[in-house]
Design an enzyme around this catalytic site. Structure first.
Site, mmCIF file in Angstrom:
data_model
loop_
_atom_site.group_PDB
_atom_site.id
_atom_site.type_symbol
_atom_site.label_atom_id
_atom_site.label_comp_id
_atom_site.label_asym_id
_atom_site.label_seq_id
_atom_site.Cartn_x
_atom_site.Cartn_y
_atom_site.Cartn_z
ATOM 1 N N LYS A 1 6.806 116.073 64.262
ATOM 2 C CA LYS A 1 6.223 117.402 64.494
ATOM 3 C C LYS A 1 5.154 117.361 65.601
ATOM 4 O O LYS A 1 5.015 118.311 66.361
ATOM 5 C CB LYS A 1 5.647 117.963 63.189
ATOM 6 N N SER B 1 4.594 121.829 62.537
ATOM 7 C CA SER B 1 3.971 121.874 61.213
ATOM 8 C C SER B 1 2.486 121.582 61.354
ATOM 9 O O SER B 1 2.064 120.899 62.295
ATOM 10 C CB SER B 1 4.592 120.803 60.308
ATOM 11 N N ALA C 1 4.931 112.515 62.877
ATOM 12 C CA ALA C 1 5.192 112.063 64.258
ATOM 13 C C ALA C 1 6.218 112.966 64.932
ATOM 14 O O ALA C 1 6.070 113.333 66.098
ATOM 15 C CB ALA C 1 5.681 110.613 64.249
ATOM 16 N N SER D 1 20.275 128.974 57.311
ATOM 17 C CA SER D 1 20.959 129.428 56.098
ATOM 18 C C SER D 1 20.011 129.605 54.918
ATOM 19 O O SER D 1 20.389 130.151 53.881
ATOM 20 C CB SER D 1 22.076 128.436 55.731
ATOM 21 N N ARG D 2 18.782 129.149 55.051
ATOM 22 C CA ARG D 2 17.830 129.321 53.939
ATOM 23 C C ARG D 2 16.392 129.214 54.461
ATOM 24 O O ARG D 2 16.163 128.910 55.651
ATOM 25 C CB ARG D 2 18.073 128.280 52.848
ATOM 26 N N TYR E 1 7.614 112.295 59.555
ATOM 27 C CA TYR E 1 7.659 113.748 59.719
ATOM 28 C C TYR E 1 6.521 114.240 60.636
ATOM 29 O O TYR E 1 6.744 115.038 61.549
ATOM 30 C CB TYR E 1 7.553 114.388 58.332
ATOM 31 N N ASN F 1 14.329 125.656 64.323
ATOM 32 C CA ASN F 1 13.744 125.658 62.985
ATOM 33 C C ASN F 1 14.257 124.513 62.099
ATOM 34 O O ASN F 1 13.569 124.096 61.172
ATOM 35 C CB ASN F 1 14.065 127.005 62.316
ATOM 36 N N ASN G 1 25.386 120.185 63.604
ATOM 37 C CA ASN G 1 24.206 119.359 63.326
ATOM 38 C C ASN G 1 23.380 119.269 64.593
ATOM 39 O O ASN G 1 23.896 118.792 65.617
ATOM 40 C CB ASN G 1 24.617 117.951 62.898
ATOM 41 N N VAL G 2 22.122 119.656 64.534
ATOM 42 C CA VAL G 2 21.315 119.663 65.760
ATOM 43 C C VAL G 2 21.051 118.263 66.293
ATOM 44 O O VAL G 2 20.677 118.105 67.452
ATOM 45 C CB VAL G 2 19.975 120.425 65.579
ATOM 46 N N GLY H 1 19.240 125.912 61.613
ATOM 47 C CA GLY H 1 18.899 125.740 60.194
ATOM 48 C C GLY H 1 18.538 127.050 59.535
ATOM 49 O O GLY H 1 17.537 127.147 58.821
HETATM 50 P P1 NAI Z 1 14.448 124.076 54.264
HETATM 51 O O1 NAI Z 1 14.756 122.698 53.858
HETATM 52 O O2 NAI Z 1 14.581 125.170 53.267
HETATM 53 O O3 NAI Z 1 15.294 124.499 55.557
HETATM 54 C C1 NAI Z 1 15.578 123.621 56.599
HETATM 55 C C2 NAI Z 1 16.927 124.007 57.153
HETATM 56 O O4 NAI Z 1 17.278 123.106 58.207
HETATM 57 C C3 NAI Z 1 18.031 123.926 56.092
HETATM 58 O O5 NAI Z 1 18.817 125.085 56.130
HETATM 59 C C4 NAI Z 1 18.820 122.705 56.535
HETATM 60 O O6 NAI Z 1 20.193 122.772 56.182
HETATM 61 C C5 NAI Z 1 18.633 122.758 58.037
HETATM 62 N N1 NAI Z 1 18.970 121.504 58.677
HETATM 63 C C6 NAI Z 1 18.608 120.245 58.286
HETATM 64 N N2 NAI Z 1 19.151 119.334 59.080
HETATM 65 C C7 NAI Z 1 19.884 120.003 60.003
HETATM 66 C C8 NAI Z 1 20.689 119.607 61.100
HETATM 67 N N3 NAI Z 1 20.882 118.317 61.397
HETATM 68 N N4 NAI Z 1 21.288 120.573 61.841
HETATM 69 C C9 NAI Z 1 21.133 121.877 61.548
HETATM 70 N N5 NAI Z 1 20.381 122.303 60.510
HETATM 71 C C10 NAI Z 1 19.763 121.383 59.754
HETATM 72 O O7 NAI Z 1 12.975 124.026 54.841
HETATM 73 P P2 NAI Z 1 11.968 125.156 55.365
HETATM 74 O O8 NAI Z 1 10.758 125.026 54.552
HETATM 75 O O9 NAI Z 1 12.640 126.471 55.482
HETATM 76 O O10 NAI Z 1 11.642 124.563 56.805
HETATM 77 C C11 NAI Z 1 12.013 125.170 58.031
HETATM 78 C C12 NAI Z 1 11.213 124.515 59.144
HETATM 79 O O11 NAI Z 1 9.829 124.744 58.909
HETATM 80 C C13 NAI Z 1 11.399 122.993 59.202
HETATM 81 O O12 NAI Z 1 11.400 122.576 60.557
HETATM 82 C C14 NAI Z 1 10.152 122.479 58.512
HETATM 83 O O13 NAI Z 1 9.825 121.191 58.932
HETATM 84 C C15 NAI Z 1 9.132 123.506 58.929
HETATM 85 N N6 NAI Z 1 7.960 123.590 58.079
HETATM 86 C C16 NAI Z 1 8.049 123.971 56.771
HETATM 87 C C17 NAI Z 1 6.904 124.046 56.005
HETATM 88 C C18 NAI Z 1 6.915 124.460 54.566
HETATM 89 O O14 NAI Z 1 5.859 124.444 53.946
HETATM 90 N N7 NAI Z 1 8.032 124.868 53.987
HETATM 91 C C19 NAI Z 1 5.587 123.724 56.562
HETATM 92 C C20 NAI Z 1 5.615 123.357 57.944
HETATM 93 C C21 NAI Z 1 6.759 123.298 58.662
#
Ligand code: NAI
Length: 246
Positions: free
Chosen positions: A158, A141, A156, A13-14, A154, A89, A62-63, A11
């Site tokens: 994490k 998280s 659960a 790409s962003r 979510y 991630n 897709n993971v 994940g």
């Molecule tokens: P985001 O939504 O910007 O990035 C998540 C990435 O995971 C996206 O690029 C998405 O395309 C990818 N993804 C989703 N499903 C996928 C799949 N089946 N296979 C491969 N890639 C997949 O979110 P963010 O904020 O960057 O989150 C990254 C990690 O950090 C996540 O695990 C999130 O739960 C965790 N997190 C984020 C927090 C926040 O405040 N932003 C707080 C705590 C944890």
């Protein structure tokens, strides 16, 4: 720091994954930018890394797909010889109060967040064992530690990642592989941008540090756990949350 190391970031790409990929690459790792659907965004991350003198390539997978993850890992090992660093991630949210939460929204969050970790770790373990070492960092998280109203699925998933991390850490500790989790608090990304300004302000004001975290704050912790400096640390949850939970 990571010269000759190969890193897979899911994940990437962003958001946080992108920051982790950028930072690992800046420190010398060859980085595989895994993405689920947005090829243009993944290609942009690869381009930016290349422009900065690093090495990266994008891989769609897709993971939550057991077989596709195996194919991805086999491909990387064949092309690059090993995977030294795995960062789980990829993650999604499908928030709702439990009374209104559908079975599908529970399952899909578990499938990506928790089962996704199982898939990548399971398939990467053999090559890491063969390589006599490795670093696995799972992004959990703060709510996996504290729970959160509206996020039973979510939280659960994490919390599951934390139990999973500790169990696998025990299984492979004697083999030179460390397995740790990083628990971000409230980080500025697309995932949190969906919240209203007033909710974001309320959360920010409740934080001891009075600021939302940046993706780079999380990437710093991941790079530390991936480095030789963290070689005696395993099975831990490193919280990166501005003091949100102590
Ligand atoms: P985001 O939504 O910007 O990035 C998540 C990435 O995971 C996206 O690029 C998405 O395309 C990818 N993804 C989703 N499903 C996928 C799949 N089946 N296979 C491969 N890639 C997949 O979110 P963010 O904020 O960057 O989150 C990254 C990690 O950090 C996540 O695990 C999130 O739960 C965790 N997190 C984020 C927090 C926040 O405040 N932003 C707080 C705590 C944890």
């Amino acid at each position: 720091m990571f010269k000759e190391k190969v890193a897979l970031v899911t994940g990437a790409s962003r958001g946080i994954g992108r920051a982790i990929a950028m930072q690992l690459a800046a420190k010398g790792a060859k980085v595989i930018v895994n993405y689920a659907g947005n090829q243009a965004a993944a290609d942009a991350v690869v381009k930016e890394i290349n422009e900065q003198g690093g090495e990266a390539f994008a891989y769609q997978c897709n993971v939550n797909d057991f077989t596709a993850v195996k194919e991805m890992i086999d491909y990387i090992v064949k092309e690059y010889g090993a995977i030294d660093i795995l960062v789980n991630n990829a993650g999604i949210t499908k928030d709702n109060l439990l009374l209104k939460m559908s079975e599908q929204d529970f399952d899909s969050v578990m499938d990506v967040n928790l089962k996704g970790c199982f898939h990548t770790c399971k398939h990467v373990l053999r090559p890491m064992l063969k390589n006599r070492g490795g670093r696995i960092i799972n992004i959990t998280s703060v709510v996996g530690v504290t729970g959160n109203s509206g996020q039973a699925n979510y939280s659960a998933s994490k919390a599951g990642i934390i139990g999973f991390t500790k169990s696998v850490a025990k299984e492979v500790a004697a083999k030179g592989i460390t397995v740790n989790a990083v628990a971000p608090g409230f980080i500025q990304t697309d995932m949190t941008d969906v919240l209203s300004e007033s909710v974001k302000n309320d959360i920010t004001n409740s934080l001891p540090m009075k600021r939302i975290g940046a993706p780079e704050d999380v990437a710093n912790a991941v790079c530390f756990l991936a480095s030789d400096d963290a070689s005696y640390i395993t099975g831990q949850v490193l919280e990166v949350n501005g003091g949100m939970n102590m």
